[in-house]
Each structure stands twice: as structure tokens, then as C-alpha cells.
Motif scaffolding. Structure first.
Motif, PDB file in Angstrom:
ATOM      1  N   THR A  63      44.442  27.450 145.650  1.00 38.96           N
ATOM      2  CA  THR A  63      45.720  27.838 146.246  1.00 38.96           C
ATOM      3  C   THR A  63      45.452  28.870 147.323  1.00 38.96           C
ATOM      4  N   LEU A  64      45.894  28.585 148.536  1.00 35.51           N
ATOM      5  CA  LEU A  64      45.667  29.493 149.652  1.00 35.51           C
ATOM      6  C   LEU A  64      46.467  30.775 149.461  1.00 35.51           C
ATOM      7  N   LEU A  65      45.826  31.909 149.756  1.00 36.51           N
ATOM      8  CA  LEU A  65      46.454  33.224 149.658  1.00 36.51           C
ATOM      9  C   LEU A  65      46.505  33.868 151.044  1.00 36.51           C
ATOM     10  N   PRO A  66      47.296  34.940 151.207  1.00 39.08           N
ATOM     11  CA  PRO A  66      47.215  35.690 152.463  1.00 39.08           C
ATOM     12  C   PRO A  66      45.770  36.097 152.741  1.00 39.08           C
ATOM     13  N   SER A  67      45.429  36.235 154.009  1.00 35.91           N
ATOM     14  CA  SER A  67      44.038  36.447 154.399  1.00 35.91           C
ATOM     15  C   SER A  67      43.467  37.791 153.974  1.00 35.91           C
ATOM     16  N   ALA A  68      44.296  38.710 153.515  1.00 35.56           N
ATOM     17  CA  ALA A  68      43.825  40.016 153.066  1.00 35.56           C
ATOM     18  C   ALA A  68      44.745  40.523 151.966  1.00 35.56           C
ATOM     19  N   ALA A  69      44.250  41.532 151.239  1.00 35.39           N
ATOM     20  CA  ALA A  69      45.051  42.199 150.203  1.00 35.39           C
ATOM     21  C   ALA A  69      45.068  43.690 150.528  1.00 35.39           C
ATOM     22  N   PRO A  70      45.853  44.080 151.513  1.00 40.61           N
ATOM     23  CA  PRO A  70      45.794  45.454 152.028  1.00 40.61           C
ATOM     24  C   PRO A  70      46.505  46.469 151.147  1.00 40.61           C
ATOM     25  N   SER A  71      46.068  47.726 151.272  1.00 40.51           N
ATOM     26  CA  SER A  71      46.840  48.819 150.694  1.00 40.51           C
ATOM     27  C   SER A  71      48.027  49.149 151.585  1.00 40.51           C
ATOM     28  N   LYS A  72      47.915  48.796 152.870  1.00 40.29           N
ATOM     29  CA  LYS A  72      49.003  49.013 153.826  1.00 40.29           C
ATOM     30  C   LYS A  72      48.833  48.061 155.006  1.00 40.29           C
ATOM     31  N   ILE A  73      49.957  47.751 155.629  1.00 38.20           N
ATOM     32  CA  ILE A  73      49.992  46.909 156.819  1.00 38.20           C
ATOM     33  C   ILE A  73      50.552  47.779 157.934  1.00 38.20           C
ATOM     34  N   VAL A  74      49.698  48.124 158.881  1.00 38.82           N
ATOM     35  CA  VAL A  74      50.084  48.992 159.989  1.00 38.82           C
ATOM     36  C   VAL A  74      50.459  48.102 161.170  1.00 38.82           C
ATOM     37  N   CYS A  75      51.688  48.221 161.630  1.00 42.54           N
ATOM     38  CA  CYS A  75      52.168  47.380 162.725  1.00 42.54           C
ATOM     39  C   CYS A  75      52.393  48.223 163.977  1.00 42.54           C
ATOM     40  N   VAL A  76      52.298  47.548 165.108  1.00 40.53           N
ATOM     41  CA  VAL A  76      52.445  48.210 166.402  1.00 40.53           C
ATOM     42  C   VAL A  76      53.666  47.628 167.099  1.00 40.53           C
ATOM     43  N   GLY A  77      54.610  48.478 167.441  1.00 39.06           N
ATOM     44  CA  GLY A  77      55.806  48.032 168.143  1.00 39.06           C
ATOM     45  C   GLY A  77      55.639  48.114 169.648  1.00 39.06           C
ATOM     46  N   ARG A  78      56.224  47.152 170.345  1.00 37.34           N
ATOM     47  CA  ARG A  78      56.317  47.197 171.808  1.00 37.34           C
ATOM     48  C   ARG A  78      54.956  47.359 172.480  1.00 37.34           C
ATOM     49  N   ASN A  79      53.992  46.528 172.068  1.00 35.63           N
ATOM     50  CA  ASN A  79      52.659  46.610 172.669  1.00 35.63           C
ATOM     51  C   ASN A  79      52.478  45.623 173.815  1.00 35.63           C
ATOM     52  N   TYR A  80      53.546  44.904 174.153  1.00 37.22           N
ATOM     53  CA  TYR A  80      53.586  44.076 175.360  1.00 37.22           C
ATOM     54  C   TYR A  80      54.781  44.563 176.175  1.00 37.22           C
ATOM     55  N   ALA A  81      54.562  44.885 177.440  1.00 38.83           N
ATOM     56  CA  ALA A  81      55.636  45.451 178.263  1.00 38.83           C
ATOM     57  C   ALA A  81      56.829  44.508 178.360  1.00 38.83           C
ATOM     58  N   ALA A  82      56.567  43.208 178.502  1.00 38.67           N
ATOM     59  CA  ALA A  82      57.667  42.257 178.663  1.00 38.67           C
ATOM     60  C   ALA A  82      58.530  42.186 177.406  1.00 38.67           C
ATOM     61  N   HIS A  83      57.909  42.348 176.231  1.00 32.99           N
ATOM     62  CA  HIS A  83      58.689  42.335 174.991  1.00 32.99           C
ATOM     63  C   HIS A  83      59.566  43.577 174.894  1.00 32.99           C
ATOM     64  N   ALA A  84      59.016  44.736 175.252  1.00 35.27           N
ATOM     65  CA  ALA A  84      59.832  45.953 175.236  1.00 35.27           C
ATOM     66  C   ALA A  84      61.056  45.785 176.131  1.00 35.27           C
ATOM     67  N   LYS A  85      60.838  45.223 177.307  1.00 32.29           N
ATOM     68  CA  LYS A  85      61.932  45.081 178.270  1.00 32.29           C
ATOM     69  C   LYS A  85      62.977  44.069 177.809  1.00 32.29           C
ATOM     70  N   GLU A  86      62.532  42.985 177.121  1.00 36.69           N
ATOM     71  CA  GLU A  86      63.507  41.964 176.725  1.00 36.69           C
ATOM     72  C   GLU A  86      64.500  42.489 175.694  1.00 36.69           C
ATOM     73  N   LEU A  87      64.109  43.530 174.948  1.00 37.29           N
ATOM     74  CA  LEU A  87      65.014  44.132 173.971  1.00 37.29           C
ATOM     75  C   LEU A  87      65.685  45.393 174.510  1.00 37.29           C
ATOM     76  N   GLY A  88      65.488  45.658 175.805  1.00 32.52           N
ATOM     77  CA  GLY A  88      66.142  46.800 176.430  1.00 32.52           C
ATOM     78  C   GLY A  88      65.521  48.135 176.089  1.00 32.52           C
ATOM     79  N   ASN A  89      64.218  48.118 175.757  1.00 34.09           N
ATOM     80  CA  ASN A  89      63.529  49.346 175.377  1.00 34.09           C
ATOM     81  C   ASN A  89      62.557  49.786 176.467  1.00 34.09           C
ATOM     82  N   ALA A  90      62.307  51.078 176.519  1.00 26.71           N
ATOM     83  CA  ALA A  90      61.311  51.602 177.446  1.00 26.71           C
ATOM     84  C   ALA A  90      59.911  51.227 176.972  1.00 26.71           C
ATOM     85  N   VAL A  91      58.999  51.087 177.919  1.00 25.19           N
ATOM     86  CA  VAL A  91      57.599  50.855 177.572  1.00 25.19           C
ATOM     87  C   VAL A  91      57.030  52.161 177.026  1.00 25.19           C
ATOM     88  N   PRO A  92      56.455  52.150 175.826  1.00 26.88           N
ATOM     89  CA  PRO A  92      56.012  53.409 175.220  1.00 26.88           C
ATOM     90  C   PRO A  92      54.800  54.002 175.932  1.00 26.88           C
TER      91      PRO A  92
END
Length: 245
Positions: free
Chosen positions: A37-66
Motif C-alpha cells: 500500500t503506497l504511503l506519503p513519501s515521508a513521515a515528517p515531524s513537521k511540514i514547513v510551507c512557503v507562501g507566495r514564492n512565485y511573484a505571479a501567484h502573489a499578484k493573482e491573489l492581490g498580495n505584495a511580493v514578500p
């Protein structure tokens, strides 16, 4: 190129390399894929995500580029594997897909300089950072909107760091076969070494932790019954269906 999987076999969790219809495990055994049975590729203690790391995505939601990386967490309880269902929570009326390149951490890391950052990478996989967009806006912070059970599909496989060109890897998302996102890692605002340096300056990464590097433009809503597929060149395709609670 080796393609790695994490599976359940006879009540044991094992890792191995795909070899046709078999999985070669670290101890040299060969398992039939059909018996696992296939499982998720990792078993992390935490999943760290990055918001708005593409300028075009930040702009499409009306947000400033960080000007510095924007970080948030998903809980490990949000993880599901390729082929499992994303559950549409009754609290939301606007659930979005967000296809992303994800990084699996290979060693304990704290205060890692950018020049040495890629040394901590075990491999690369695919993440769908599923988001309840209405709750994200209503709450003013992202924990609930990003953290529902099933809101972090991860997989189906991971590949070795040497087998992916971070300077130009295509990231695409399809809903019911229709192309919705078509981005490339060369458009990252913050490169992976910069992200790792920034993250590990704040807290320790453990082996198996996941960094999801942000989504390109083209995010949008999903409906119950939709099938969403995130495809990254050189890795494969992560496919899940959205179902009612």
C-alpha cells in the motif's frame, strides 16, 4: 535514476526503489508492488510551507511580493498518499489546489548557511497544498485553512537530489485533465538554499521533515468529484480526488 517509494507491507512500513513491478528494499528484498500500500513519501515531524514564492501567484491573489520568506506549517495529520481522497470540509465553501515541489530533509539541521543547504536534502517529491481559501481570509492566519485532515497529499515517489535540476523544473496542476497551473522553479523568489538557511535560522529540521516550496500562479477552486493531478517533470504525478465529508 532511482525512484523511491514508501509503502506498507504486511503491517510494516518499508522504503525501497521501484524496479518494474517490484520494490527493492534497503535490505535487498524484492516486494511485489501489488502486495503493498503506497504511503506519503515521508513521515515528517513537521511540514514547513512557503507562501507566495512565485511573484505571479502573489499578484493573482492581490498580495505584495514578500521581501523575506513567508512560512507556515501544515500538521502531519493532514498527510495523505497518492490515490487517497481529499475531504471537502463542511466549514468551507472554497477549497483550492496548490501544486508544489516538496523537499524531504535527510539530516538534522540548524543554522545551515545557504552554501551548504543542499547537503541536508534527501530527495524531492510532490505536494498539493490544499487550502480553504475562504477560511484563510476569514481567520487572518492560515493554520485552520491549510491544516484540515487530508489537506496535504504527498508523493507518489521521491527522487534523489542529483536527479532534479532546481534551476528549471516544470510544475503543473490539472483538474479533471484540464491544465490549471504551469510554473517553473526558475521563477522562485527565494531559492531552496535561501529557504533552508532562513528556516534553520529559526528552528531545527529533523530527518524526514518536509519543505513545500510554494505554488505558481493559476490556483483555483475544486468541486466535490474533481480529480486533481500535480505533475512535476522528473518526479511524476500526484493524483487525488475531492470527496464530500
Amino acid at each position: 535514476m532511482a525512484t523511491h517509494v514508501r509503502v506498507r507491507h504486511q503491517n510494516r512500513i518499508v522504503e525501497g526503489v521501484l524496479d518494474g513491478e517490484s520494490i527493492r528494499t534497503e535490505d535487498g528484498a524484492a516486494l511485489a508492488r501489488a502486495g503493498t500500500t503506497l504511503l506519503p513519501s515521508a513521515a515528517p515531524s513537521k511540514i514547513v510551507c512557503v507562501g507566495r514564492n512565485y511573484a505571479a501567484h502573489a499578484k493573482e491573489l492581490g498580495n505584495a511580493v514578500p521581501s523575506t520568506p513567508l512560512l507556515f506549517f501544515k500538521p502531519p495529520s493532514a498527510l495523505i498518499a497518492d490515490g487517497e481522497d481529499i475531504v471537502y470540509p463542511p466549514q468551507s465553501k472554497n477549497v483550492h489546489y496548490e501544486g508544489e515541489l516538496a523537499v524531504i530533509v535527510g539530516k538534522r539541521a540548524r543554522n545551515v548557511p545557504a552554501a551548504q543547504a543542499l547537503e541536508i536534502v534527501r530527495g524531492y517529491t510532490i505536494c498539493n497544498d490544499v487550502t480553504a481559501r475562504d477560511l484563510q481570509k476569514a481567520d487572518g492566519q492560515w493554520t485552520r485553512a491549510k491544516g484540515f485532515d487530508t489537506f496535504c497529499p504527498l508523493g507518489p515517489v521521491w527522487i534523489d537530489p542529483a536527479d532534479l535540476d532546481l534551476s528549471g523544473t516544470r510544475v503543473r496542476t490539472f483538474v479533471n485533465g484540464e491544465l490549471r497551473q504551469d510554473g517553473n522553479t526558475h521563477d522562485f523568489i527565494f531559492t531552496l538554499p535561501v529557504l533552508i538557511e532562513y528556516i534553520t535560522a529559526a528552528f531545527t529540521l529533523e530527518p524526514g521533515d518536509v519543505i513545500s516550496t510554494g505554488t505558481p500562479e493559476g490556483v483555483g477552486p475544486m468541486q466535490v468529484g474533481d480529480t486533481v493531478a500535480v505533475s512535476i517533470d522528473g518526479i511524476g504525478t500526484l493524483t487525488n480526488r475531492l470527496v464530500a465529508p
